[in-house]
Enzyme design. Sequence first.
Site, PDB file in Angstrom:
ATOM      1  N   VAL A  26      -5.610  -0.793  15.554  1.00 36.23           N
ATOM      2  CA  VAL A  26      -5.646  -1.350  16.962  1.00 36.23           C
ATOM      3  C   VAL A  26      -5.291  -0.482  17.903  1.00 36.23           C
ATOM      4  O   VAL A  26      -5.522   0.104  18.925  1.00 36.23           O
ATOM      5  CB  VAL A  26      -5.020  -2.759  16.877  1.00 36.23           C
ATOM      6  N   ASP A 105     -13.081  -0.604  -4.168  1.00 34.69           N
ATOM      7  CA  ASP A 105     -14.475   0.021  -4.645  1.00 34.69           C
ATOM      8  C   ASP A 105     -15.576  -0.564  -3.808  1.00 34.69           C
ATOM      9  O   ASP A 105     -16.415   0.056  -3.491  1.00 34.69           O
ATOM     10  CB  ASP A 105     -14.443   0.816  -5.908  1.00 34.69           C
ATOM     11  N   ASP A 129      -5.566  -2.061  -7.266  1.00 35.97           N
ATOM     12  CA  ASP A 129      -5.913  -1.686  -8.670  1.00 35.97           C
ATOM     13  C   ASP A 129      -5.788  -0.167  -8.724  1.00 35.97           C
ATOM     14  O   ASP A 129      -5.999   0.373  -9.872  1.00 35.97           O
ATOM     15  CB  ASP A 129      -7.445  -2.198  -8.982  1.00 35.97           C
ATOM     16  N   ARG A 164      12.727 -11.765 -28.622  1.00 41.31           N
ATOM     17  CA  ARG A 164      11.358 -12.142 -28.574  1.00 41.31           C
ATOM     18  C   ARG A 164      10.471 -10.810 -27.968  1.00 41.31           C
ATOM     19  O   ARG A 164      11.092  -9.908 -27.428  1.00 41.31           O
ATOM     20  CB  ARG A 164      10.931 -13.362 -27.628  1.00 41.31           C
ATOM     21  N   GLY A 187       9.485   0.396 -19.201  1.00 41.88           N
ATOM     22  CA  GLY A 187       9.889   0.946 -20.435  1.00 41.88           C
ATOM     23  C   GLY A 187       9.191   0.133 -21.533  1.00 41.88           C
ATOM     24  O   GLY A 187      10.144  -0.451 -22.613  1.00 41.88           O
ATOM     25  N   ARG A 213      13.498  -0.894 -36.022  1.00 43.82           N
ATOM     26  CA  ARG A 213      14.216   0.077 -35.178  1.00 43.82           C
ATOM     27  C   ARG A 213      15.642  -0.519 -34.467  1.00 43.82           C
ATOM     28  O   ARG A 213      16.363   0.098 -34.034  1.00 43.82           O
ATOM     29  CB  ARG A 213      13.575   0.984 -34.291  1.00 43.82           C
ATOM     30  N   LYS A 215      15.437  -2.986 -32.224  1.00 40.68           N
ATOM     31  CA  LYS A 215      15.328  -3.361 -30.736  1.00 40.68           C
ATOM     32  C   LYS A 215      15.371  -4.833 -30.615  1.00 40.68           C
ATOM     33  O   LYS A 215      15.226  -5.669 -31.593  1.00 40.68           O
ATOM     34  CB  LYS A 215      13.954  -2.871 -30.134  1.00 40.68           C
ATOM     35  N   ARG A 256      -0.783  -9.443  -5.746  1.00 38.19           N
ATOM     36  CA  ARG A 256      -1.089  -8.945  -4.583  1.00 38.19           C
ATOM     37  C   ARG A 256      -0.449  -9.234  -3.345  1.00 38.19           C
ATOM     38  O   ARG A 256      -0.918  -8.961  -2.203  1.00 38.19           O
ATOM     39  CB  ARG A 256      -2.618  -9.639  -4.421  1.00 38.19           C
TER      40      ARG A 256
HETATM   41  P1  ADP Z   1     -13.147  -4.591  -3.577  1.00 32.98           P
HETATM   42  O1  ADP Z   1     -13.508  -4.083  -2.512  1.00 32.98           O
HETATM   43  O2  ADP Z   1     -11.643  -5.104  -3.625  1.00 32.98           O
HETATM   44  O3  ADP Z   1     -13.493  -4.078  -4.659  1.00 32.98           O
HETATM   45  P2  ADP Z   1     -15.560  -6.481  -4.299  1.00 32.98           P
HETATM   46  O4  ADP Z   1     -15.892  -5.628  -5.296  1.00 32.98           O
HETATM   47  O5  ADP Z   1     -15.549  -7.770  -4.342  1.00 32.98           O
HETATM   48  O6  ADP Z   1     -13.958  -6.241  -3.673  1.00 32.98           O
HETATM   49  O7  ADP Z   1     -16.208  -5.961  -2.917  1.00 32.98           O
HETATM   50  C1  ADP Z   1     -16.265  -6.621  -1.730  1.00 32.98           C
HETATM   51  C2  ADP Z   1     -17.253  -6.796  -0.945  1.00 32.98           C
HETATM   52  O8  ADP Z   1     -18.039  -5.694  -0.796  1.00 32.98           O
HETATM   53  C3  ADP Z   1     -18.464  -7.749  -1.657  1.00 32.98           C
HETATM   54  O9  ADP Z   1     -18.085  -9.049  -1.744  1.00 32.98           O
HETATM   55  C4  ADP Z   1     -19.783  -7.321  -1.044  1.00 32.98           C
HETATM   56  O10 ADP Z   1     -19.918  -8.078   0.007  1.00 32.98           O
HETATM   57  C5  ADP Z   1     -19.424  -5.816  -0.739  1.00 32.98           C
HETATM   58  N1  ADP Z   1     -20.165  -5.025  -1.665  1.00 32.98           N
HETATM   59  C6  ADP Z   1     -19.891  -4.676  -2.836  1.00 32.98           C
HETATM   60  N2  ADP Z   1     -20.525  -3.812  -3.646  1.00 32.98           N
HETATM   61  C7  ADP Z   1     -21.695  -3.596  -2.703  1.00 32.98           C
HETATM   62  C8  ADP Z   1     -22.969  -3.051  -2.675  1.00 32.98           C
HETATM   63  N3  ADP Z   1     -23.318  -2.373  -3.929  1.00 32.98           N
HETATM   64  N4  ADP Z   1     -23.789  -2.800  -1.393  1.00 32.98           N
HETATM   65  C9  ADP Z   1     -23.430  -3.446  -0.434  1.00 32.98           C
HETATM   66  N5  ADP Z   1     -22.168  -4.384  -0.404  1.00 32.98           N
HETATM   67  C10 ADP Z   1     -21.144  -4.418  -1.242  1.00 32.98           C
HETATM   68  O1  F6P Z   2      -9.485  -6.083  -7.044  1.00 32.77           O
HETATM   69  C1  F6P Z   2      -8.444  -6.660  -6.818  1.00 32.77           C
HETATM   70  C2  F6P Z   2      -8.184  -7.724  -7.942  1.00 32.77           C
HETATM   71  O2  F6P Z   2      -6.633  -8.435  -7.674  1.00 32.77           O
HETATM   72  C3  F6P Z   2      -8.224  -7.247  -9.458  1.00 32.77           C
HETATM   73  O3  F6P Z   2      -7.209  -6.969  -9.955  1.00 32.77           O
HETATM   74  C4  F6P Z   2      -8.596  -8.736 -10.037  1.00 32.77           C
HETATM   75  O4  F6P Z   2      -9.427  -8.602 -11.040  1.00 32.77           O
HETATM   76  C5  F6P Z   2      -9.336  -9.376  -8.927  1.00 32.77           C
HETATM   77  O5  F6P Z   2      -9.202  -8.917  -7.864  1.00 32.77           O
HETATM   78  C6  F6P Z   2      -9.105 -10.795  -8.774  1.00 32.77           C
HETATM   79  O6  F6P Z   2      -9.872 -11.447  -7.836  1.00 32.77           O
HETATM   80  P1  F6P Z   2      -9.672 -12.901  -7.186  1.00 32.77           P
HETATM   81  O7  F6P Z   2      -8.701 -12.668  -6.081  1.00 32.77           O
HETATM   82  O8  F6P Z   2     -11.143 -12.934  -6.559  1.00 32.77           O
HETATM   83  O9  F6P Z   2      -9.537 -13.786  -8.316  1.00 32.77           O
END
Ligand code: ADP
Ligand code: F6P
Length: 323
Positions: A26, A105, A129, A164, A187, A213, A215, A256
Site C-alpha cells: 500500500v 502454492d 509450510d 516421557r 534437538g 543411552r 536420556k 500460524r
Molecule cells: P495456499 O495458497 O495456502 O497453498 P490453497 O491451496 O488452499 O492455499 O489455495 C488458495 C486458493 O487458491 C484456493 O482456495 C483457490 O481459490 C486458489 N487456487 C488453488 N489452486 C488453484 C488452481 N489450480 N487454479 C486456480 N486457483 C487455484
Molecule cells: O498451508 C498452510 C496450512 O497451515 C497447512 O500447514 C495445513 O495443513 C493447512 O494450512 C491447514 O488448513 P486449515 O487452516 O484450512 O485447517
Amino acid sequence: MTIKTIGVLTSGGDSPGMNPCIRAVVRTSLSKNINVMGIHEGYAGLVSGDISSLAARDVGGILQRGGTVLGTARSPEFMEAKGQREAIRNLNEHGIDGLVVIGGDGSMRGARALAEQGVKVVGVPGSIDNDLWGTNMAIGVDTALNTIRDAIDKLRDTASSHRRAFLVETMGRDSGYLAVMAGLIGGAEMVLIPEKEATVEEIAQTIEGAYRRGKTHAIIIVAEGFGIKSIDLAEQLNQMDIGFRTRVTILGHIQRGGRPSAFDRLLATRMGVAAVEALLRGESDVMMGLEGRDIQSVPLSEVVQHKRTANLEYYEMCRMLAF
Ligand code: ADP
Ligand code: F6P
C-alpha cells in the site's frame, strides 16, 4: 501501459508477516501516486467483488500484527472458469490494472490462472509450510519455527521431569520442511516426515535407544503429512516396552498466529516493495523469491511446476546429533 491502480489480496492459509507485506504494498504504491484497492478474503472477495480502497492510515498499526487485516479464504468458486471470469470482471470494474497476490502454492496457481488470461499479477510467497518453489523462505516460516521452538522447549521440561517421550505434531500439509527444521532447532531424537518412510518398529527402536543411552526424555517431531497419525502412533508405542511412556502434542493453528518475527517483517516488507516495483517495471506472471540475500522475480510457470520438499541432509543431521 502505465499502472494506475494496484489491487492486493491475501489467500490460502494465513501466515505471520502478511500484514507488513500489505502495508509495504500500500505505502509503496501510494508513494508513487498509484491507487490501492484491498480485496477482502482472497479470491473469494475477488469473485464476489468485496473490494475497497486502501489509504495510508488504513495500514497503520498492522506491522506488528499476525494474521491478515484483509482476511483470507480458500475459494472453490475461483477454481472454476466461471469464478475466474467474475474475478476478472471485478478487477476491471474497479480499475485494477496490477494485482499482488500474497499466499501459498495454491494461491500462486490462482495467480498464474489470472496471468494466463491477461491480468498483470505478481505473487508474494506467504505460507508457514515453506513448500513453495523459487524462494528460500516464504513469509511466516520463521515466526512459525520460533513458535515451534518455544513449544518444544516447554515440552522438554515436562518430558524430562516425567521421563516421557513426546510426539510433537507440526503443520505443513504434505511437506516435512517445518518438522525437519523443528527437529534441528529443538534437538529432537527423530523426525517423521512424508518424504521419508519409517515403521513403528524403527520409531520404537529410536525411542528405546534414547532411553538406554540414559536420556531423560525423547522428542519426536511428526509432520502432519506423515503416514501414521500421531495419536495412533502414540497408542501403538504405549503398547510396547520402550522405556518411556509416550504423550502427544498437536501444535496445530498456534503455528500460524502471533507477532511476525524480525526476519518475517523484513522479508515481508522487502517483498511487498519489490512486488510493486516489479509491476511498475512491467513484470507480470512472476513471484518474488528470496535467493541468497536478494529478492528476485521467479516465473510463476516454474513456481507451480515444482514443489519444494524437506531437505533430507538436515533430516540426517538431526538423527546424527540426537546421539
Ligand atoms: P495456499 O495458497 O495456502 O497453498 P490453497 O491451496 O488452499 O492455499 O489455495 C488458495 C486458493 O487458491 C484456493 O482456495 C483457490 O481459490 C486458489 N487456487 C488453488 N489452486 C488453484 C488452481 N489450480 N487454479 C486456480 N486457483 C487455484
Ligand atoms: O498451508 C498452510 C496450512 O497451515 C497447512 O500447514 C495445513 O495443513 C493447512 O494450512 C491447514 O488448513 P486449515 O487452516 O484450512 O485447517
